[in-house]
Design a protein around this motif. Structure first.
Motif, PDB file in Angstrom:
ATOM      1  N   ILE A 113       0.837  -1.199   0.000  1.00  0.00           N
ATOM      2  CA  ILE A 113       0.000   0.000   0.000  1.00  0.00           C
ATOM      3  C   ILE A 113       0.872   1.249   0.000  1.00  0.00           C
ATOM      4  CG2 ILE A 113      -1.637   1.341   1.389  1.00  0.00           C
ATOM      5  CD1 ILE A 113      -2.830  -1.330   2.324  1.00  0.00           C
ATOM      6  N   THR A 114       1.917   1.249   0.826  1.00  0.00           N
ATOM      7  CA  THR A 114       2.820   2.408   0.882  1.00  0.00           C
ATOM      8  C   THR A 114       3.510   2.618  -0.453  1.00  0.00           C
ATOM      9  OG1 THR A 114       3.207   2.089   3.249  1.00  0.00           O
ATOM     10  CG2 THR A 114       4.826   3.382   2.043  1.00  0.00           C
ATOM     11  N   ILE A 115       4.025   1.541  -1.047  1.00  0.00           N
ATOM     12  CA  ILE A 115       4.733   1.669  -2.333  1.00  0.00           C
ATOM     13  C   ILE A 115       3.776   2.135  -3.423  1.00  0.00           C
ATOM     14  CG2 ILE A 115       5.939   0.380  -4.130  1.00  0.00           C
ATOM     15  CD1 ILE A 115       7.132  -1.365  -1.907  1.00  0.00           C
ATOM     16  N   LEU A 116       2.567   1.609  -3.436  1.00  0.00           N
ATOM     17  CA  LEU A 116       1.579   2.038  -4.432  1.00  0.00           C
ATOM     18  C   LEU A 116       1.259   3.520  -4.260  1.00  0.00           C
ATOM     19  CD1 LEU A 116      -0.350   1.232  -6.733  1.00  0.00           C
ATOM     20  CD2 LEU A 116      -2.060   0.694  -4.983  1.00  0.00           C
ATOM     21  N   THR A 117       1.135   3.978  -3.016  1.00  0.00           N
ATOM     22  CA  THR A 117       0.857   5.393  -2.773  1.00  0.00           C
ATOM     23  C   THR A 117       2.005   6.266  -3.249  1.00  0.00           C
ATOM     24  OG1 THR A 117      -0.386   4.730  -0.800  1.00  0.00           O
ATOM     25  CG2 THR A 117       0.168   7.061  -1.011  1.00  0.00           C
ATOM     26  N   LEU A 118       3.228   5.752  -3.139  1.00  0.00           N
ATOM     27  CA  LEU A 118       4.409   6.510  -3.555  1.00  0.00           C
ATOM     28  C   LEU A 118       4.696   6.385  -5.047  1.00  0.00           C
ATOM     29  CD1 LEU A 118       6.826   5.584  -0.614  1.00  0.00           C
ATOM     30  CD2 LEU A 118       5.752   7.800  -1.005  1.00  0.00           C
ATOM     31  N   SER A 119       3.908   5.610  -5.769  1.00  0.00           N
ATOM     32  CA  SER A 119       4.210   5.331  -7.173  1.00  0.00           C
ATOM     33  C   SER A 119       4.299   6.573  -8.064  1.00  0.00           C
ATOM     34  CB  SER A 119       3.193   4.346  -7.753  1.00  0.00           C
ATOM     35  OG  SER A 119       1.875   4.869  -7.684  1.00  0.00           O
ATOM     36  N   PRO A 120       3.519   7.661  -7.817  1.00  0.00           N
ATOM     37  CA  PRO A 120       3.718   8.843  -8.670  1.00  0.00           C
ATOM     38  C   PRO A 120       5.149   9.374  -8.627  1.00  0.00           C
ATOM     39  CG  PRO A 120       1.647   9.027  -7.484  1.00  0.00           C
ATOM     40  CD  PRO A 120       2.352   7.830  -6.932  1.00  0.00           C
ATOM     41  N   ILE A 121       5.778   9.356  -7.451  1.00  0.00           N
ATOM     42  CA  ILE A 121       7.169   9.795  -7.339  1.00  0.00           C
ATOM     43  C   ILE A 121       8.075   8.890  -8.161  1.00  0.00           C
ATOM     44  CG2 ILE A 121       9.128  10.002  -5.750  1.00  0.00           C
ATOM     45  CD1 ILE A 121       7.163  10.716  -3.562  1.00  0.00           C
ATOM     46  N   LEU A 122       7.862   7.594  -8.027  1.00  0.00           N
ATOM     47  CA  LEU A 122       8.710   6.633  -8.729  1.00  0.00           C
ATOM     48  C   LEU A 122       8.538   6.754 -10.233  1.00  0.00           C
ATOM     49  CD1 LEU A 122       8.050   3.565  -6.376  1.00  0.00           C
ATOM     50  CD2 LEU A 122       9.939   5.209  -6.287  1.00  0.00           C
ATOM     51  N   ILE A 123       7.293   6.943 -10.688  1.00  0.00           N
ATOM     52  CA  ILE A 123       7.035   7.078 -12.132  1.00  0.00           C
ATOM     53  C   ILE A 123       7.717   8.332 -12.668  1.00  0.00           C
ATOM     54  CG2 ILE A 123       5.230   7.506 -13.851  1.00  0.00           C
ATOM     55  CD1 ILE A 123       3.369   5.765 -12.092  1.00  0.00           C
ATOM     56  N   TRP A 124       7.524   9.475 -11.978  1.00  0.00           N
ATOM     57  CA  TRP A 124       8.107  10.731 -12.466  1.00  0.00           C
ATOM     58  C   TRP A 124       9.624  10.644 -12.505  1.00  0.00           C
ATOM     59  CZ3 TRP A 124      11.445  14.570 -10.922  1.00  0.00           C
ATOM     60  CH2 TRP A 124      11.398  15.769 -11.640  1.00  0.00           C
ATOM     61  N   ASN A 125      10.222  10.117 -11.463  1.00  0.00           N
ATOM     62  CA  ASN A 125      11.676  10.040 -11.432  1.00  0.00           C
ATOM     63  C   ASN A 125      12.213   9.053 -12.465  1.00  0.00           C
ATOM     64  OD1 ASN A 125      13.265  11.608  -9.189  1.00  0.00           O
ATOM     65  ND2 ASN A 125      11.266  11.128  -8.312  1.00  0.00           N
ATOM     66  N   TRP A 126      11.482   7.996 -12.714  1.00  0.00           N
ATOM     67  CA  TRP A 126      11.886   7.075 -13.780  1.00  0.00           C
ATOM     68  C   TRP A 126      11.880   7.787 -15.126  1.00  0.00           C
ATOM     69  CZ3 TRP A 126      13.784   2.179 -14.037  1.00  0.00           C
ATOM     70  CH2 TRP A 126      13.754   1.544 -15.278  1.00  0.00           C
ATOM     71  N   GLN A 127      10.877   8.621 -15.347  1.00  0.00           N
ATOM     72  CA  GLN A 127      10.791   9.368 -16.613  1.00  0.00           C
ATOM     73  C   GLN A 127      11.861  10.445 -16.731  1.00  0.00           C
ATOM     74  OE1 GLN A 127       6.789  10.855 -16.212  1.00  0.00           O
ATOM     75  NE2 GLN A 127       5.857   9.096 -17.254  1.00  0.00           N
ATOM     76  N   GLN A 128      12.299  10.985 -15.586  1.00  0.00           N
ATOM     77  CA  GLN A 128      13.230  12.127 -15.590  1.00  0.00           C
ATOM     78  C   GLN A 128      14.644  11.750 -15.138  1.00  0.00           C
ATOM     79  OE1 GLN A 128      12.232  14.837 -16.908  1.00  0.00           O
ATOM     80  NE2 GLN A 128      10.020  14.458 -16.939  1.00  0.00           N
ATOM     81  N   GLY A 129      14.993  10.478 -15.234  1.00  0.00           N
ATOM     82  CA  GLY A 129      16.335  10.073 -14.872  1.00  0.00           C
ATOM     83  C   GLY A 129      16.649  10.221 -13.394  1.00  0.00           C
ATOM     84  N   PHE A 130      15.622  10.017 -12.531  1.00  0.00           N
ATOM     85  CA  PHE A 130      15.753  10.112 -11.075  1.00  0.00           C
ATOM     86  C   PHE A 130      16.332  11.467 -10.668  1.00  0.00           C
ATOM     87  CE2 PHE A 130      15.653   5.630 -12.112  1.00  0.00           C
ATOM     88  CZ  PHE A 130      14.688   5.169 -11.246  1.00  0.00           C
ATOM     89  N   ALA A 131      15.756  12.519 -11.258  1.00  0.00           N
ATOM     90  CA  ALA A 131      16.260  13.878 -11.045  1.00  0.00           C
ATOM     91  C   ALA A 131      16.136  14.326  -9.592  1.00  0.00           C
ATOM     92  CB  ALA A 131      15.510  14.849 -11.962  1.00  0.00           C
ATOM     93  N   SER A 132      15.042  13.963  -8.904  1.00  0.00           N
ATOM     94  CA  SER A 132      14.862  14.397  -7.526  1.00  0.00           C
ATOM     95  C   SER A 132      15.963  13.856  -6.629  1.00  0.00           C
ATOM     96  CB  SER A 132      13.497  13.941  -6.987  1.00  0.00           C
ATOM     97  OG  SER A 132      12.443  14.542  -7.700  1.00  0.00           O
ATOM     98  N   PHE A 133      16.322  12.592  -6.832  1.00  0.00           N
ATOM     99  CA  PHE A 133      17.337  11.979  -5.985  1.00  0.00           C
ATOM    100  C   PHE A 133      18.716  12.565  -6.282  1.00  0.00           C
ATOM    101  CE2 PHE A 133      13.916   8.855  -6.748  1.00  0.00           C
ATOM    102  CZ  PHE A 133      13.376   8.855  -5.463  1.00  0.00           C
ATOM    103  N   GLN A 134      18.952  12.923  -7.534  1.00  0.00           N
ATOM    104  CA  GLN A 134      20.202  13.609  -7.870  1.00  0.00           C
ATOM    105  C   GLN A 134      20.260  14.973  -7.194  1.00  0.00           C
ATOM    106  OE1 GLN A 134      21.094  13.702 -12.088  1.00  0.00           O
ATOM    107  NE2 GLN A 134      20.172  11.682 -12.406  1.00  0.00           N
ATOM    108  N   PHE A 135      19.123  15.672  -7.167  1.00  0.00           N
ATOM    109  CA  PHE A 135      19.079  16.990  -6.538  1.00  0.00           C
ATOM    110  C   PHE A 135      19.492  16.916  -5.072  1.00  0.00           C
ATOM    111  CE2 PHE A 135      16.310  19.676  -3.804  1.00  0.00           C
ATOM    112  CZ  PHE A 135      16.889  20.912  -4.074  1.00  0.00           C
ATOM    113  N   TYR A 136      18.937  15.959  -4.328  1.00  0.00           N
ATOM    114  CA  TYR A 136      19.261  15.868  -2.911  1.00  0.00           C
ATOM    115  C   TYR A 136      20.681  15.372  -2.690  1.00  0.00           C
ATOM    116  CZ  TYR A 136      14.591  17.120  -1.501  1.00  0.00           C
ATOM    117  OH  TYR A 136      13.431  17.826  -1.283  1.00  0.00           O
ATOM    118  N   GLY A 137      21.149  14.503  -3.567  1.00  0.00           N
ATOM    119  CA  GLY A 137      22.528  14.066  -3.451  1.00  0.00           C
ATOM    120  C   GLY A 137      23.509  15.203  -3.686  1.00  0.00           C
TER     121      GLY A 137
END
Length: 549
Positions: free
Chosen positions: A203-227
């Motif tokens: 349930i938690t992963i499904l709720t978080l899926s919009p984040i995972l989908i967007w980052n998959w489409q954008q080369g995991f840009a959010s995670f690069q930003f925080y890194g």
């Protein structure tokens, strides 16, 4: 307590309403409002939940500072109800009295007054984290009691945890707190063989899926930003920085609050002695505090760690902190009894007596410290609200800090931009930083304002080269993020510059510059996400190269 506490609550409520109605959106508030006008699975800087709510409210109710912060009113109300439920769950009938103490302590904390009042992501993060944690506690308490526990609280906890993650990424500390609780409590380890735990995880992963989908489409840009954000200044060992971080956290949370938590920590094993039932609530609260604080203390050794990143360390501790100040209605009949947590020492007789004050109400334990917390908190939030609504406090002693200067003068700035854009055919409205882009977009109620700068921001993901190429534009810059030669070189030609100085009570706050650019060379320049982008010489627009590239 209510004899004086009601006046403090009324004062805090008045200041909160003054802030909500009177303060122009903080640059980040306006920036997130702008996100809400561009619905997406997620966004570069943060997850999408807050932007979704902003988009919904502005669509239904229009644009105003009240609508902008209406979601805060909703989340604050949900948080208050949840704290009431936590109080009743832990303390029974006395939970209602503790609720007022919780609210008094919460509003008197500068950290929570500000972050629950600002239309940032944090107010949803805190509320959803408390909701998730409370349901998780109810589930594990039930599991310990009967070996099974009710499933619905577990599934609700998983949903709220996912929504907290959709609000801000540091919700991960709530999930880690749950995991470590399961690992360290022997009676709960059998849950790892229970399919319900994995269904909740799903349930938690499904709720978080919009984040995972967007980052998959954008080369995991959010995670690069925080890194990149944590390594901007390089990884250099600084043994004093953790002490600075902890001291700042203690001051911003509130000196009396921090003193109370320190006293609770010294007697942590006895913290549950006033509960009406056995509960793992302190275990969950303690692990979330330790994991969040420990992580950022470790990070501060080698990089930057900001005090507000640790905001999830504290919310679950407020019911315990309120109990620190609460004097039960029936106390041991002995002046020598140790009532630090309302317990009755075995050496004391178990004869109880009522202890009403002159109004028939129960007195507080440590009333002077509690009143001091309210006074310090009220003074601080009044100063902060003056800072945000009347004049930056820093401007009284010299130049205003840039973040605060960005709160003022947007009616005049928007009028100047509109006048300069009027002769142009379908003009672009551009700024040199995401903060000014958000503020200008909000003031004009125009979601098409873009920032062109060296720092990647969400507007770069809306940058449509084909749609922008060849168009004329009005470019807005300011002293903090000036219009550089590299900006001017992005156009075929530019017009003369206009200067606008914003003043408050005769003091200069910020100077803005407007330039008309003709023929944006978007196709020649390429995407702002490209490392070869002409403005990529810096991660922010605070300096210019001497010459245009």
């Amino acid at each position: 307590m209510w004899r004086w506490g009601r006046w403090f609550l009324l004062a805090f409520l008045t200041v909160r309403l003054w802030f909500w109605v009177g303060a122009f959106p903080n640059p980040d508030e306006a920036y997130y409002w702008l996100w809400g006008q561009h619905p997406s699975f997620s966004y570069y800087d943060h997850p999408p939940f807050h932007a979704w709510v902003q988009g919904l409210f502005s669509t239904l109710l229009g644009r105003s500072t009240w609508v902008l912060r209406l979601s805060n009113l909703v989340s604050n109300g949900i948080l208050a109800v949840t704290l009431y439920r936590v109080g009743r769950y832990l303390y029974g009938e006395d939970g209602e009295d503790r609720l007022w103490l919780m609210i008094l302590l919460l509003v008197a904390s500068p950290l929570f007054f500000l972050f629950l009042a600002m239309a940032w992501h944090d107010h949803w993060l805190v509320t959803l984290a408390v909701l998730s944690s409370f349901d998780f506690v109810r589930f594990v308490d039930g599991y310990q009691a009967d070996g099974h526990g009710k499933s619905r609280p577990l599934y609700r906890s998983a949903l709220f945890l996912g929504l907290a993650g959709l609000s801000k990424y540091n919700a991960v500390f709530v999930g880690l707190g749950f995991l470590v609780t399961l690992l360290t409590q022997r009676s709960l380890r059998r849950l790892f063989l229970d399919f319900r735990l994995y269904l909740a995880l799903g349930i938690t992963i499904l709720t978080l899926s919009p984040i995972l989908i967007w980052n998959w489409q954008q080369g995991f840009a959010s995670f690069q930003f925080y890194g990149e954000r944590t390594s901007d200044n390089g990884l250099t060992l600084n043994v004093l920085q953790p002490l600075v971080f902890l001291l700042l956290c203690a001051l911003i949370l509130g000196p009396i609050h921090s003193w109370g938590l320190w006293r609770i920590g010294r007697r942590w094993r006895r913290v549950n002695q006033t509960f009406v039932r056995p509960s793992l609530y302190p275990v969950v609260a303690g692990w979330i505090f330790a994991l969040s604080t420990g992580t950022f203390v470790a990070l501060s050794l080698v990089s930057v760690a900001l005090y507000y990143w640790n905001i999830l360390a504290y919310p679950l501790l407020f019911p315990l902190l309120a109990d620190r100040f609460y004097r039960p209605s029936r106390l041991p009949d002995s002046d020598q009894a140790d009532t630090s947590y309302g317990e009755i020492p075995p050496s004391q007789p178990r004869q109880l007596q009522d202890q009403p004050d002159r109004d028939g109400l129960l007195p507080l334990r440590y009333p002077r410290q509690m009143i001091a917390a309210q006074g310090l908190g009220l003074f601080t939030v009044v100063v902060l609200t003056i800072h945000y609504t009347i004049i930056p406090i820093t401007a009284l002693f010299g130049p205003a800090d840039h973040d605060s200067a960005a709160l003022f003068g947007w009616d005049a700035i928007a009028a100047a931009v509109t006048a300069q854009a009027e002769p142009l055919d379908n003009p672009l409205l551009l700024t040199t930083d995401y903060r000014s882009a958000g503020a200008l977009a909000y003031q004009l109620d125009n979601p098409n304002v873009l920032a062109i700068s060296g720092r990647i921001d969400q507007t770069d993901f809306w940058y449509d080269i084909e749609a922008l190429d060849g168009r004329d534009a009005v470019l807005l810059g300011e002293d903090w993020h000036p219009i550089c030669p590299a900006h001017l070189a992005m156009f075929e030609r530019t017009g003369s510059s206009q200067t606008l100085t914003i003043r408050r009570f005769g003091r200069p706050i910020q100077t803005y510059h407007l330039v008309t650019g003709y023929g944006l060379r978007a196709k020649d320049i390429g995407s702002p996400l490209d490392p070869a982008y002409p403005l990529a010489f810096t991660t922010d627009g605070e300096r210019c190269q001497p010459d245009a590239p």
